[in-house]
Design a protein around this motif. Structure first.
Motif, PDB file in Angstrom:
ATOM      1  N   LEU A 102      36.885  19.339  44.335  1.00 14.89           N
ATOM      2  CA  LEU A 102      37.958  19.941  43.458  1.00 14.89           C
ATOM      3  C   LEU A 102      37.661  21.039  44.360  1.00 14.89           C
ATOM      4  N   PRO A 103      38.353  22.094  44.165  1.00 10.15           N
ATOM      5  CA  PRO A 103      38.435  23.510  45.599  1.00 10.15           C
ATOM      6  C   PRO A 103      38.593  24.867  44.321  1.00 10.15           C
ATOM      7  N   LEU A 104      37.059  25.158  45.324  1.00  6.60           N
ATOM      8  CA  LEU A 104      36.409  26.632  44.794  1.00  6.60           C
ATOM      9  C   LEU A 104      37.444  27.661  44.773  1.00  6.60           C
ATOM     10  N   ALA A 105      38.898  27.496  44.207  1.00  4.16           N
ATOM     11  CA  ALA A 105      39.839  29.668  44.800  1.00  4.16           C
ATOM     12  C   ALA A 105      38.497  29.923  45.400  1.00  4.16           C
ATOM     13  N   GLN A 106      37.415  31.553  44.852  1.00  4.08           N
ATOM     14  CA  GLN A 106      36.718  31.894  44.545  1.00  4.08           C
ATOM     15  C   GLN A 106      36.138  32.090  46.582  1.00  4.08           C
ATOM     16  N   LEU A 107      35.853  31.182  46.364  1.00  5.49           N
ATOM     17  CA  LEU A 107      34.829  30.932  48.616  1.00  5.49           C
ATOM     18  C   LEU A 107      36.388  30.818  49.192  1.00  5.49           C
ATOM     19  N   SER A 108      37.289  29.506  48.478  1.00 11.15           N
ATOM     20  CA  SER A 108      38.448  30.025  49.832  1.00 11.15           C
ATOM     21  C   SER A 108      38.856  31.661  49.828  1.00 11.15           C
ATOM     22  N   ALA A 109      38.986  32.135  48.906  1.00 11.79           N
ATOM     23  CA  ALA A 109      39.092  33.497  48.724  1.00 11.79           C
ATOM     24  C   ALA A 109      38.442  34.314  49.585  1.00 11.79           C
ATOM     25  N   VAL A 110      37.091  33.978  50.218  1.00  6.84           N
ATOM     26  CA  VAL A 110      36.273  34.247  50.505  1.00  6.84           C
ATOM     27  C   VAL A 110      36.520  34.270  52.183  1.00  6.84           C
ATOM     28  N   ARG A 111      36.640  33.097  52.228  1.00  5.26           N
ATOM     29  CA  ARG A 111      36.615  33.155  53.530  1.00  5.26           C
ATOM     30  C   ARG A 111      37.774  33.838  54.313  1.00  5.26           C
ATOM     31  N   SER A 112      39.176  33.232  53.498  1.00  5.60           N
ATOM     32  CA  SER A 112      40.066  34.196  54.277  1.00  5.60           C
ATOM     33  C   SER A 112      39.898  35.745  54.663  1.00  5.60           C
ATOM     34  N   LEU A 113      39.272  36.302  53.663  1.00  2.00           N
ATOM     35  CA  LEU A 113      38.639  37.671  53.763  1.00  2.00           C
ATOM     36  C   LEU A 113      37.617  37.787  54.674  1.00  2.00           C
ATOM     37  N   LEU A 114      36.410  37.120  55.197  1.00  2.00           N
ATOM     38  CA  LEU A 114      35.459  36.962  56.133  1.00  2.00           C
ATOM     39  C   LEU A 114      36.772  37.453  57.761  1.00  2.00           C
ATOM     40  N   ASP A 115      37.569  36.145  57.690  1.00  2.00           N
ATOM     41  CA  ASP A 115      38.494  35.737  58.914  1.00  2.00           C
ATOM     42  C   ASP A 115      39.255  37.106  59.079  1.00  2.00           C
ATOM     43  N   ALA A 116      39.712  37.729  57.610  1.00  2.00           N
ATOM     44  CA  ALA A 116      41.036  39.084  58.513  1.00  2.00           C
ATOM     45  C   ALA A 116      40.130  40.013  58.665  1.00  2.00           C
ATOM     46  N   SER A 117      38.451  39.819  58.176  1.00  2.00           N
ATOM     47  CA  SER A 117      37.707  41.353  58.333  1.00  2.00           C
ATOM     48  C   SER A 117      37.362  41.313  60.002  1.00  2.00           C
ATOM     49  N   LEU A 118      36.639  40.022  60.517  1.00  2.00           N
ATOM     50  CA  LEU A 118      36.988  39.511  62.404  1.00  2.00           C
ATOM     51  C   LEU A 118      37.304  40.170  62.689  1.00  2.00           C
ATOM     52  N   ASP A 119      39.724  40.032  62.455  1.00  2.00           N
ATOM     53  CA  ASP A 119      40.477  40.106  62.750  1.00  2.00           C
ATOM     54  C   ASP A 119      40.609  42.015  62.525  1.00  2.00           C
ATOM     55  N   VAL A 120      40.327  42.665  62.532  1.00  3.64           N
ATOM     56  CA  VAL A 120      39.687  44.275  62.292  1.00  3.64           C
ATOM     57  C   VAL A 120      39.278  43.944  62.971  1.00  3.64           C
ATOM     58  N   ILE A 121      38.036  43.366  63.156  1.00  4.15           N
ATOM     59  CA  ILE A 121      37.217  44.097  64.834  1.00  4.15           C
ATOM     60  C   ILE A 121      37.903  43.591  65.365  1.00  4.15           C
ATOM     61  N   ASP A 122      38.072  42.553  65.991  1.00  5.23           N
ATOM     62  CA  ASP A 122      39.025  42.603  67.464  1.00  5.23           C
ATOM     63  C   ASP A 122      40.001  43.063  67.848  1.00  5.23           C
TER      64      ASP A 122
END
Length: 338
Positions: free
Chosen positions: A119-139
């Protein structure tokens, strides 16, 4: 007491000195922001680690309070539920065939090769994607752009603030401050787990779904009853703009459920839940929620991630405010507002 420059400078020279001082202050702030961004990066990586799959995962007890309606556990690994074992004892849910009348319905999350994916948890997948995007912004801020440009850094901080705020909102249970958990997790009739994801398969009149709210894992179970076609058309039309329709298919109630409803024995007791009287589209048919059980269990990893995201959001807000002050944005906005 007033401070004054002595000997007094001509207005033009004083303005030039002020501009030079502001430029030096802005240069210092932009340099110090690089240290702040590295600190933010470390915090974001800690949040990502809390949501990353681990061998043991997080096993949480899922039990209803002051009743035997729902008992069991769920195991989360990363952004998915990979193991589950629950027992349901609801008046509207008949016991298994050839079992005593008081027996609960026991369900286990299927691990068969042909079973649906965990069973996937869409909210946690969204959080992981947003964290990756945030790290990209910092880089990009540190290596891929003009770190000495105040407008560029202001734009990067604004984008970072949006990503962090959205990630925290997803863990809290919504896509934004004015939106509900369903905006991320999806409405229950559209995201309920597949019948064959469990062993034995879920009864056709049962909808079961899992989502995240306030950093807790929430399990909801609903027993449904069919509604005669057209009898709730007005209610359906009123709710249609908000909820839409669910997945297509054939409504799968058995002959016993239909006969009980037709004879008026489908339950004279008024159900006690927050969806009484509402009509939903479920597998191509109109249904009402007869019984609803909601159980939540706090997940320590999600709580820690949400707390860290709150602290990171505050740090980004302070950095943005400091940059706006040195750039003179706040004074410009106040002047325009006045």
């Amino acid at each position: 007491m007033a401070a004054a420059v002595w000997p007094a400078l001509p207005p033009a020279q004083l303005k030039s000195a002020e501009d030079d001082a502001q430029a030096r202050e802005l240069e210092w702030l932009l340099a110090s922001l690089q240290e702040t961004l590295q600190s933010l990066k470390a915090g974001l990586e800690e949040c990502a680690a809390l949501l990353a799959p681990t061998e043991a995962g997080s096993t949480l007890a899922m039990s209803s309070h002051r009743s035997e309606a729902l008992k069991g556990f769920l195991t989360r690994v990363g952004t998915r539920i990979v193991k589950g074992d629950i027992k349901l004892r609801l008046p509207s849910l008949p016991p298994p065939r050839h079992a005593p009348a008081h027996s609960p319905v026991a369900l286990t999350l299927s691990t068969a090769p042909t079973a649906p994916t965990p069973l996937p948890l869409a909210q946690l997948s969204a959080v992981r994607s947003l964290l990756d995007a945030s790290l990209d912004v910092i880089d990009v801020s540190a290596w891929g752009g003009d770190a000495g440009s105040a407008p560029f850094m202001a734009g990067q901080l604004r984008l970072l603030a949006e990503h962090v705020a959205d990630a925290r909102a997803a863990l809290k249970g919504g896509a934004g401050p004015d939106e509900s958990p369903a905006d991320v997790a999806g409405p229950w009739w559209a995201v309920a787990t597949a019948q064959d994801a469990w062993v034995p398969p879920l009864p056709p009149n049962v909808a079961l779904n899992v989502h995240v709210a306030d950093a807790a894992l929430v399990l909801e179970v609903r027993t449904l009853e069919p509604v005669p076609p057209g009898s709730y058309a007005a209610a359906r039309a009123e709710r249609g703009a908000q909820h839409g329709t669910g997945a297509g298919g054939v409504f799968g109630f058995g002959i016993r459920d239909r006969l009980a409803y037709a004879l008026g024995t489908g339950g004279s007791r008024q159900p006690a839940h927050d969806e009484v009287g509402e009509v939903f589209m479920w597998k191509g048919g109109e249904v009402k929620v007869r019984e609803k059980v909601r159980v939540e269990s706090q997940d320590p990893s999600l709580i820690a991630a949400m707390a860290k995201l709150g602290a990171l959001e505050h740090t980004v807000a302070l950095s943005r405010r400091a940059l706006d002050v040195v750039m003179g944005k706040e004074e410009d906005e106040e002047g325009e507002g006045g």
